[in-house]
Design an enzyme around this catalytic site. Sequence first.
Site, mmCIF file in Angstrom:
data_model
loop_
_atom_site.group_PDB
_atom_site.id
_atom_site.type_symbol
_atom_site.label_atom_id
_atom_site.label_comp_id
_atom_site.label_asym_id
_atom_site.label_seq_id
_atom_site.Cartn_x
_atom_site.Cartn_y
_atom_site.Cartn_z
ATOM 1 N N ASP A 9 -12.844 -3.036 -9.194
ATOM 2 C CA ASP A 9 -13.691 -3.022 -8.004
ATOM 3 C C ASP A 9 -15.146 -2.716 -8.361
ATOM 4 O O ASP A 9 -16.064 -3.281 -7.788
ATOM 5 C CB ASP A 9 -13.183 -2.023 -6.965
ATOM 6 C CG ASP A 9 -14.025 -2.096 -5.702
ATOM 7 O OD1 ASP A 9 -14.050 -3.177 -5.076
ATOM 8 O OD2 ASP A 9 -14.684 -1.109 -5.352
ATOM 9 N N HIS A 21 -11.693 6.210 5.571
ATOM 10 C CA HIS A 21 -12.688 5.328 4.954
ATOM 11 C C HIS A 21 -13.386 4.519 6.032
ATOM 12 O O HIS A 21 -12.746 4.008 6.945
ATOM 13 C CB HIS A 21 -11.991 4.379 3.970
ATOM 14 C CG HIS A 21 -12.948 3.529 3.191
ATOM 15 N ND1 HIS A 21 -13.477 3.931 1.978
ATOM 16 C CD2 HIS A 21 -13.491 2.320 3.461
ATOM 17 C CE1 HIS A 21 -14.294 2.993 1.538
ATOM 18 N NE2 HIS A 21 -14.325 2.013 2.406
ATOM 19 N N LYS A 48 -8.976 1.105 -3.691
ATOM 20 C CA LYS A 48 -9.529 2.454 -3.916
ATOM 21 C C LYS A 48 -8.739 3.506 -3.142
ATOM 22 O O LYS A 48 -8.471 4.595 -3.644
ATOM 23 C CB LYS A 48 -11.011 2.485 -3.498
ATOM 24 C CG LYS A 48 -11.896 1.750 -4.486
ATOM 25 C CD LYS A 48 -13.337 1.709 -4.045
ATOM 26 C CE LYS A 48 -13.581 0.805 -2.892
ATOM 27 N NZ LYS A 48 -14.934 0.391 -2.647
ATOM 28 N N SER A 79 -10.867 -4.559 -1.935
ATOM 29 C CA SER A 79 -11.786 -3.556 -2.484
ATOM 30 C C SER A 79 -11.504 -2.176 -1.874
ATOM 31 O O SER A 79 -11.317 -1.178 -2.577
ATOM 32 C CB SER A 79 -13.229 -3.994 -2.178
ATOM 33 O OG SER A 79 -14.132 -2.943 -2.310
ATOM 34 N N ARG A 118 -20.290 -9.161 -6.400
ATOM 35 C CA ARG A 118 -20.314 -9.694 -5.025
ATOM 36 C C ARG A 118 -21.636 -9.388 -4.349
ATOM 37 O O ARG A 118 -22.171 -10.196 -3.586
ATOM 38 C CB ARG A 118 -19.156 -9.089 -4.217
ATOM 39 C CG ARG A 118 -17.798 -9.631 -4.631
ATOM 40 C CD ARG A 118 -16.693 -8.756 -4.069
ATOM 41 N NE ARG A 118 -16.746 -8.643 -2.627
ATOM 42 C CZ ARG A 118 -16.304 -7.585 -1.941
ATOM 43 N NH1 ARG A 118 -15.760 -6.555 -2.559
ATOM 44 N NH2 ARG A 118 -16.388 -7.565 -0.630
#
Length: 425
Positions: free
Chosen positions: A161, A82, A187, A183, A168
């Site tokens: 999220d 990620h 995930k 967040s 946000r």
Amino acid sequence: MRAVDLIQKKRDGQELTSNEIKWLVEGYVAGTVPDYQMSAFAMAVYFKGMATREISDLTMNMVKTGQEFDLSAINGIKVDKHSTGGVGDKVTLILAPLVASFGVPVAKMSGRGLGHTGGTLDKLEAIKGYQVERSQDDFIKQVQDIGVSVIGQSNQLVKADKLLYALRDVTATVDTIPLIASSVMSKKIAAGADAILLDVTVGEGAFMKTVEEARELAQTMVDLGKAVGRKTVAVITDMSQPLGRAIGNRLEILEALEILQGQGRQDITHFICELAQIMLGLADIEKTVEEIRKHLENGQALAKFEEMVVAQGGDLEDLYRPVNVAHVVDIPAQESGVISALPAMEFGLFAMRLGAGRAVKSDDLDYETGIVFEKKVGDSVQKGEIVAKVYTNGKISSELVTEFQKYVKMNDRVQCLREIIEIIS
Ligand code: URA
């Protein structure tokens, strides 16, 4: 419990209990805690932060608000990767098939781009026919069959999220470590991989502007991953200039193909091989960067990429098609010397205005437009030599060239030239 009391507690810098965090997250997803109270809570976190235990409670309660993928049917150590966001970041397109070409299963869910940052899904959708939506069963089957799949994040994953990130985004509360860490990691944990490589970007084009902040975010996420039994490593990487040569969806696919054929720029090729080395290490496979690079040079990684494209409905002929735009505009250097900065944020926004990115989520993309840099930071240029080419379907004007040239900084202190700044494990 009342949301107002929890907001006040955080506003005053106190720690919330595990029960209070659970109540808040569940209430938000159920709709009993409204957006305006969650916004106030997010702002309180922005200013007061969260203790490690609170971040862990927040993350794990977020995970429980959606489906948790079970990848146990896939043999081997499943690795995921990620990035916290960047400009010109086509790394997944190369890294996923490269790692899979060593027999390590890569089951990856990716996101879309917003603002100056690009998203892997948008890039894949620049390939005619490529399907990013897959059921869990199809996703698992594809990884069992060919060892790699990159799909869109399931709507069923971490509902908290989805809601909180959108909130946000419009309340100036994205760039705070507790909320980014929870967040990202909620995930990644829900997506079910055994091992996770986190690419924490730092610099002008990233959420984290300093290495110190990036280090704190990286360590927080690594600790969260390890606490739930996932092998987790983070790399802090430079995002002060765009990554590689291209920004723009189809242009980045073409650059990814270049790298997958062993013909990419040395810097990005080496960087991706280093990331692959870490991912393979997470799956207990030790390889040198040179051994990994061979899979780019001998076509094994490219073959894996093509297999993935075909398995997901993509058209191989379209994959290799050149970009199709009305105009390609050359940007000449205004003076001779060394390029000292190519600010990632400015060029990300420039590409967005060409149609390559979205200002708001509902914007349509022009997959063909973008920028290709002929020169990068540290390269020498002669006055009048081409620094970059702009691919556009819009009207061309001298202002376009002047605006681009304004962002190209020359003959100053050269900014960071290392892609991997630090490794946190
Ligand atoms: N990427 C995410 O998934 N979440 C954040 O909060 C920031 C970057």
